[in-house]
Design a protein around this motif. Structure first.
Motif, PDB file in Angstrom:
ATOM      1  N   ARG A 169      53.528 -18.673  53.992  1.00 34.92           N
ATOM      2  CA  ARG A 169      53.462 -19.211  52.634  1.00 34.92           C
ATOM      3  C   ARG A 169      52.409 -18.465  51.814  1.00 34.92           C
ATOM      4  O   ARG A 169      52.639 -18.125  50.646  1.00 34.92           O
ATOM      5  CB  ARG A 169      53.130 -20.705  52.677  1.00 34.92           C
ATOM      6  N   GLY A 170      51.237 -18.237  52.398  1.00 30.81           N
ATOM      7  CA  GLY A 170      50.197 -17.534  51.676  1.00 30.81           C
ATOM      8  C   GLY A 170      50.636 -16.155  51.238  1.00 30.81           C
ATOM      9  O   GLY A 170      50.352 -15.720  50.108  1.00 30.81           O
ATOM     10  N   ARG A 171      51.348 -15.443  52.101  1.00 24.16           N
ATOM     11  CA  ARG A 171      51.832 -14.111  51.749  1.00 24.16           C
ATOM     12  C   ARG A 171      52.867 -14.181  50.636  1.00 24.16           C
ATOM     13  O   ARG A 171      52.880 -13.335  49.730  1.00 24.16           O
ATOM     14  CB  ARG A 171      52.407 -13.431  52.991  1.00 24.16           C
ATOM     15  N   ASP A 179      46.434 -14.790  42.289  1.00 23.94           N
ATOM     16  CA  ASP A 179      45.275 -13.900  42.320  1.00 23.94           C
ATOM     17  C   ASP A 179      44.449 -14.080  43.584  1.00 23.94           C
ATOM     18  O   ASP A 179      43.765 -13.152  44.019  1.00 23.94           O
ATOM     19  CB  ASP A 179      44.383 -14.168  41.103  1.00 23.94           C
ATOM     20  N   MET A 180      44.481 -15.266  44.156  1.00 25.18           N
ATOM     21  CA  MET A 180      43.739 -15.602  45.366  1.00 25.18           C
ATOM     22  C   MET A 180      44.612 -16.516  46.217  1.00 25.18           C
ATOM     23  O   MET A 180      45.546 -17.151  45.702  1.00 25.18           O
ATOM     24  CB  MET A 180      42.427 -16.329  45.011  1.00 25.18           C
ATOM     25  N   ALA A 201      45.190 -10.575  50.205  1.00 21.61           N
ATOM     26  CA  ALA A 201      44.718 -11.195  48.968  1.00 21.61           C
ATOM     27  C   ALA A 201      43.286 -11.643  49.171  1.00 21.61           C
ATOM     28  O   ALA A 201      42.854 -11.860  50.305  1.00 21.61           O
ATOM     29  CB  ALA A 201      45.580 -12.401  48.593  1.00 21.61           C
ATOM     30  N   PRO A 202      42.517 -11.804  48.107  1.00 16.47           N
ATOM     31  CA  PRO A 202      41.211 -12.446  48.250  1.00 16.47           C
ATOM     32  C   PRO A 202      41.407 -13.872  48.772  1.00 16.47           C
ATOM     33  O   PRO A 202      42.147 -14.658  48.171  1.00 16.47           O
ATOM     34  CB  PRO A 202      40.650 -12.445  46.818  1.00 16.47           C
ATOM     35  N   CYS A 203      40.785 -14.184  49.893  1.00 16.87           N
ATOM     36  CA  CYS A 203      40.948 -15.497  50.517  1.00 16.87           C
ATOM     37  C   CYS A 203      39.655 -16.303  50.411  1.00 16.87           C
ATOM     38  O   CYS A 203      38.558 -15.744  50.342  1.00 16.87           O
ATOM     39  CB  CYS A 203      41.328 -15.345  51.994  1.00 16.87           C
ATOM     40  N   ILE A 224      34.437 -11.559  58.458  1.00 16.20           N
ATOM     41  CA  ILE A 224      35.793 -11.963  58.842  1.00 16.20           C
ATOM     42  C   ILE A 224      36.806 -11.465  57.828  1.00 16.20           C
ATOM     43  O   ILE A 224      37.947 -11.148  58.172  1.00 16.20           O
ATOM     44  CB  ILE A 224      35.866 -13.493  58.992  1.00 16.20           C
ATOM     45  N   GLY A 225      36.400 -11.397  56.555  1.00 15.71           N
ATOM     46  CA  GLY A 225      37.299 -10.907  55.521  1.00 15.71           C
ATOM     47  C   GLY A 225      37.448 -11.798  54.317  1.00 15.71           C
ATOM     48  O   GLY A 225      38.242 -11.506  53.414  1.00 15.71           O
ATOM     49  N   TYR A 226      36.702 -12.887  54.266  1.00 20.75           N
ATOM     50  CA  TYR A 226      36.802 -13.788  53.124  1.00 20.75           C
ATOM     51  C   TYR A 226      36.121 -13.196  51.889  1.00 20.75           C
ATOM     52  O   TYR A 226      35.087 -12.524  51.990  1.00 20.75           O
ATOM     53  CB  TYR A 226      36.164 -15.142  53.455  1.00 20.75           C
ATOM     54  N   ALA A 227      36.696 -13.497  50.725  1.00 21.83           N
ATOM     55  CA  ALA A 227      36.126 -13.055  49.457  1.00 21.83           C
ATOM     56  C   ALA A 227      35.269 -14.126  48.807  1.00 21.83           C
ATOM     57  O   ALA A 227      34.368 -13.818  48.021  1.00 21.83           O
ATOM     58  CB  ALA A 227      37.244 -12.653  48.486  1.00 21.83           C
ATOM     59  N   VAL A 228      35.561 -15.394  49.134  1.00 20.35           N
ATOM     60  CA  VAL A 228      34.866 -16.524  48.503  1.00 20.35           C
ATOM     61  C   VAL A 228      34.551 -17.567  49.568  1.00 20.35           C
ATOM     62  O   VAL A 228      35.375 -17.828  50.457  1.00 20.35           O
ATOM     63  CB  VAL A 228      35.733 -17.161  47.388  1.00 20.35           C
TER      64      VAL A 228
END
Length: 296
Positions: A169-171, A179-180, A201-203, A224-228
């Motif tokens: 779903r996220g993809r 955008d996120m 995507a920014p996660c 880990i890869g998180y943006a926020v």
């Protein structure tokens, strides 16, 4: 610079964006005074503040938008908001976007839970068919006036259908144009790594004290890869604890003396809240008016 543009830059920057959760205009000012570059306010804290009730879709769209407008008026930093499920169908989603933009938010998220929704870390959630969420997300993206307004798609499918469906779903939501992306309530670091690795995507990582997801420092989440990284409930939990102690002290002793070390006094609070600046503005305008009227 527009607050939407600034928020977009912060999200897309290499460094993780740490967002403290606030619950009203006062706590927004406290967070901004502490130096945070942006803040967030979710439905959980808002419902607790306005109703003294749980986060179970008890507030309407206009109540939320009005609340955000007051917060945005109180601070200059970008405010990231919670649009729940969009408060109805695609038509309601379009109206929500317009109202939130007028309120001044820099971004918001919309989620795929069944209405009435519940906090993402509560049991018993359900999600709508993916087609329904795709239509709502497309309606939100089409309705925004400011292209820099950040729209995040949230899925609660992990707890309902499993991690694979949540990632799928996220993809898809990213493909539609989100955008996120926010996959709510992973229960392990391994799940968090998969989310960030498999969704381009920014996660966002959601840190709820006592919730389902491991709480990690911002630096580890960035690795880990998180943006926020957000802490949406900590302010509300702290206020509940601190005010509870104050009330018990007052009830037991008949005075606040024993609690004074945990509070500001009259003068200190007035300075913090901006009373001297307000009085100076008033005096300056009165001086201006007298100078103009006296010269006639």
């Amino acid at each position: 610079m527009k607050r939407t543009t600034r928020f977009k830059q912060l999200v897309l920057a290499p460094e993780i964006l740490l967002l403290p959760g606030v619950q009203d205009a006062l706590t927004a000012r406290i967070a901004a005074d502490a130096g945070f570059s942006a803040i967030t306010c979710g439905g959980y804290a808002t419902t607790a503040t306005l109703l003294g009730a749980p986060d179970t879709s008890q507030l309407g769209m206009t109540e939320m938008a009005d609340h955000y407008a007051r917060i945005c008026d109180a601070v200059d930093v970008p405010v990231f908001a919670d649009a729940d499920t969009g408060f109805g169908n695609v038509t309601n989603v379009r109206r929500t976007v317009r109202a939130y933009e007028r309120a001044g938010v820099a971004g918001f998220f919309i989620e795929d839970q069944v209405y009435p929704k519940r906090c993402g870390h509560m049991p018993g959630k359900a999600v709508v068919p993916v087609e329904e969420m795709v239509a709502k997300l497309k309606a939100a993206l089409d309705a925004r006036q400011d292209p820099d307004l950040m729209i995040m798609a949230r899925t609660d499918a992990l707890a309902v259908n499993g991690l694979d469906d949540a990632i799928e779903r996220g993809r898809l939501y990213r493909e539609i144009g989100a955008d996120m992306v926010f996959v709510e309530a992973p229960t392990s670091v391994e799940q968090m790594r998969r989310i960030c690795a498999e969704i381009d995507a920014p996660c966002m990582a959601n840190n709820v004290e006592g919730g389902s997801t491991p709480i990690l420092p911002a630096a580890e989440l960035q690795a880990i890869g998180y943006a926020v990284s957000v802490f949406p409930c900590a302010t509300t939990y702290t206020i509940t604890h601190a005010v509870g102690r104050l009330m018990r002290t007052l009830m037991e002793t008949g005075s606040t003396d024993a609690a004074r070390d945990g509070m500001l006094d009259f003068d200190a609070f007035n300075r913090f809240i901006g009373l001297p600046e307000q009085r100076k503005r008033e005096a300056d305008l009165q001086d201006f008016a007298r100078s103009k009227a006296g010269g006639r």
